[in-house]
Enzyme design. Sequence first.
Site, short mmCIF file in Angstrom:
data_model
loop_
_atom_site.label_atom_id
_atom_site.label_comp_id
_atom_site.label_asym_id
_atom_site.label_seq_id
_atom_site.Cartn_x
_atom_site.Cartn_y
_atom_site.Cartn_z
N LYS A 103 31.31 16.41 75.12
CA LYS A 103 32.39 16.21 74.45
C LYS A 103 32.93 17.63 74.12
O LYS A 103 33.99 18.08 74.26
CB LYS A 103 32.29 15.41 73.36
N ARG A 159 37.10 21.96 74.94
CA ARG A 159 37.25 23.32 75.01
C ARG A 159 37.66 23.60 76.20
O ARG A 159 38.55 24.46 76.28
CB ARG A 159 35.91 24.08 74.63
N ASP A 182 38.12 11.10 72.81
CA ASP A 182 38.43 11.78 72.33
C ASP A 182 38.93 13.23 73.61
O ASP A 182 39.87 14.00 72.91
CB ASP A 182 37.19 12.79 71.78
N ASN A 209 40.66 10.42 66.29
CA ASN A 209 39.59 11.25 65.37
C ASN A 209 38.84 12.32 65.86
O ASN A 209 37.68 12.23 65.66
CB ASN A 209 38.65 9.96 64.68
N GLY A 223 37.85 15.86 66.09
CA GLY A 223 37.87 16.91 65.42
C GLY A 223 37.94 18.17 66.55
O GLY A 223 38.51 19.18 66.19
N SER A 243 25.72 25.76 62.24
CA SER A 243 25.87 25.03 63.46
C SER A 243 26.05 26.05 64.70
O SER A 243 27.10 26.07 65.50
CB SER A 243 26.93 23.91 63.60
N ASP A 248 24.29 17.14 65.20
CA ASP A 248 24.78 15.67 65.90
C ASP A 248 23.48 15.10 66.32
O ASP A 248 23.23 13.80 66.12
CB ASP A 248 25.81 15.86 66.95
N GLU A 292 32.68 11.95 61.64
CA GLU A 292 33.41 10.90 61.65
C GLU A 292 33.48 9.90 60.62
O GLU A 292 34.25 8.98 60.24
CB GLU A 292 32.85 10.15 62.99
N HIS A 311 30.84 6.74 66.81
CA HIS A 311 30.02 6.46 67.97
C HIS A 311 28.51 6.55 67.66
O HIS A 311 27.69 6.00 68.28
CB HIS A 311 30.65 7.47 68.94
N ARG A 312 28.29 7.65 66.95
CA ARG A 312 26.90 7.96 66.86
C ARG A 312 25.93 6.97 66.19
O ARG A 312 24.80 6.80 66.36
CB ARG A 312 26.67 9.45 66.54
N LYS A 345 34.31 7.10 71.96
CA LYS A 345 34.70 8.24 71.50
C LYS A 345 34.33 9.45 72.50
O LYS A 345 34.55 10.26 72.69
CB LYS A 345 34.14 8.61 70.25
#
Length: 681
Positions: A25, A30, A52, A98, A100, A212, A333, A361, A407-408, A440
Amino acid sequence: MYDIPFLDLPPLNGASGTVRLPGSKSISNRVLLLAGLATGTTAVHDLLDSDDTHVMLDALAALGCRLHHEDSAHGRVLHVTGLGGQLVVHEADLFLGNAGTAMRPLAAALAVLAATQGGNFKLHGVPRMHERPIGDLVDALRPLGCHVDDLGQPGYPPLRLRGEAGGRLASARPIRVRGDVSSQFLTALLLALPLVSAERDIVIEVDGELISKPYIDITLNLLARFGIAVQRDGWQRFTIPQGSAYRSPGAMHVEGDASSASYFIALGAVAAHGGAPLRIEGVGNDSIQGDIRFVDAAVAMGAQVKRGPGWLEAHRGRWPLAGITMDCNHIPDAAMTLAVMALYADGPTRLTGIASWRVKETDRIAAMAAELRKVGATVVEGADFIEVTPPGPDAWRPAAIHTYEDHRMAMCLSLAAFNPLAGATLPCPVRILDPRCVGKTFPDYFEALFGVATADAQHVPVITIDGPTASGKGTLAAAVADALGYHLLDSGALYRATGLASQWDGVSPDDETGLARLAGLLDLRFGHGPNGSRAWLRGREVSDELRAEAAGLLASRVSALPAVRSALQSLQLAFRRAPGLVADGRDMGTVIFPQATLKVYLTASAATRAERRHKQLISKGISASIADLRVDLEARDARDKNRSVAPLKPAEDALLLDNSTSSIEGSVQQVLSWWQQRRPF
Ligand code: DC
């Protein structure tokens, strides 16, 4: 993909095989933005096809980028022709769901483009998107001279980005951005500011400790592929050289998603025991994604992982897993997956440095704590940590897992279904609410999971629907299977196919041994075509032939032969696979699946059934008389009921459903409501 309100996973106890990951993703969105801003056309290979990326693609299309899909021998390719840094559309209303990874970079890019070339753009999303902070990014953009209007609560989307053509930005001073809430704000600036670097170097300075960091590495890596060489001084200062311009590299390959890989690495560590490891294709030791470092965390808990370019293989090592304490700032994540692996550890696992979970999320610390407690774990949570103590063997509970449109949460908690491996005294199914949320990032997650997970057959739920011909059981069974996301066995089709094969091969309908041999070798496949379910016999499509009256009559004859019935038995049992089975026929509840969880015996009066069959035939353009059809039906009923083996009759524990006067929907609702009464949720 499951478009249903819930998906029940039976207790699962093993995993083997190969999983091919969907595209990353982070890289997909990107690359899409960079390709959309660049000069030239970029062929994007292996792009993630998910919610997404769809919102990003819709936004690029609305901004005037040309998008063209092509199916090649190597999969799907998307050709993106970029804007070359020049707006062609100056006003747009962009809905970003949703995502980001779409909201933040598009906000930055459109803010600087509107401020210099003139424009008016509204950016908004689903309600949760409007609760996810963006204020730090807006605070970095405003001093530059960008006009950003808060259309809702200040600091959160929706936003409006405006400006007049010919506007100038105050880019001589360093642009300051906070780095300790989300690294996406810095990523957004890095992706957007090359657009305004014509006159001077642009310097970005990070306030606070950058979180991150691996995601910033992805950003820098992809910028370089598009011709922009950002200079990095530690993690505090980034310089975009004067005159930077995005140039399409021609082609980009999106590697598999390393965060998505985490579920299968965990699965290998927990459930690939004995035989071969679980193989994961699409991401490997050459990955540019920070979440690949999840592998080290999984190894610390006891996984055995081998890796090569574009692949990983995960196997159980230490068992039970080791409880660990780990700062997960570098894998925010994938760290969620560690919280679920903790269910299979020998002691508590404490994950720290995860404050960013609270602005994802959903508030992932709170959500994870609540749902892990439901399956039986003991959980302590704090502002930036979570500590999970696994359930004892008696503490596991069947749980209906809330997924919070995250989703996660859905993918992580699916791993709780392997509780038999933790020695759960009572093997527990797991209900995943709103399973579609995996769309997602990984729309086919559950298909991939069921493709490699194994279950003890006795734990796989079966619903049997038996009844006479034309009672509507095929339609009912298909609808129930669809509603639950279960497999479907149309056992009549096996007898029909045996009859058909006997005609092809010239085997007499009385040659019991010859027919049984055919049945035992039946090469019958089911699948979906444009007009619903289809069937292929020996590679040839036979969907219509199987449904014809002649095939039904022949099936009724061959099915009375005991050797044929026993030859088809193992084929029918093989349909009992996770997550569950709905089987329709004559003896599903009495002979084939006597232990079925729910047995339904469906009837309708002979008159109603003759009428239904008549309607069916007329709709296919075949003329018939109702009276003749009724005589035929009754003759088949008599043969099916009176044969010596597996005669048609309700199982003793079957629930009777007469649908002479009810609609299909009514019958489906009745069966689903009986089913729900037998579930432990
Ligand atoms: O359900 P159907 O009409 O497709 O079935 C065709 C014939 O196959 C039916 O006359 C009886 C036989 N059959 C059977 O004996 N046992 C089953 N489980 C399913 C069908």
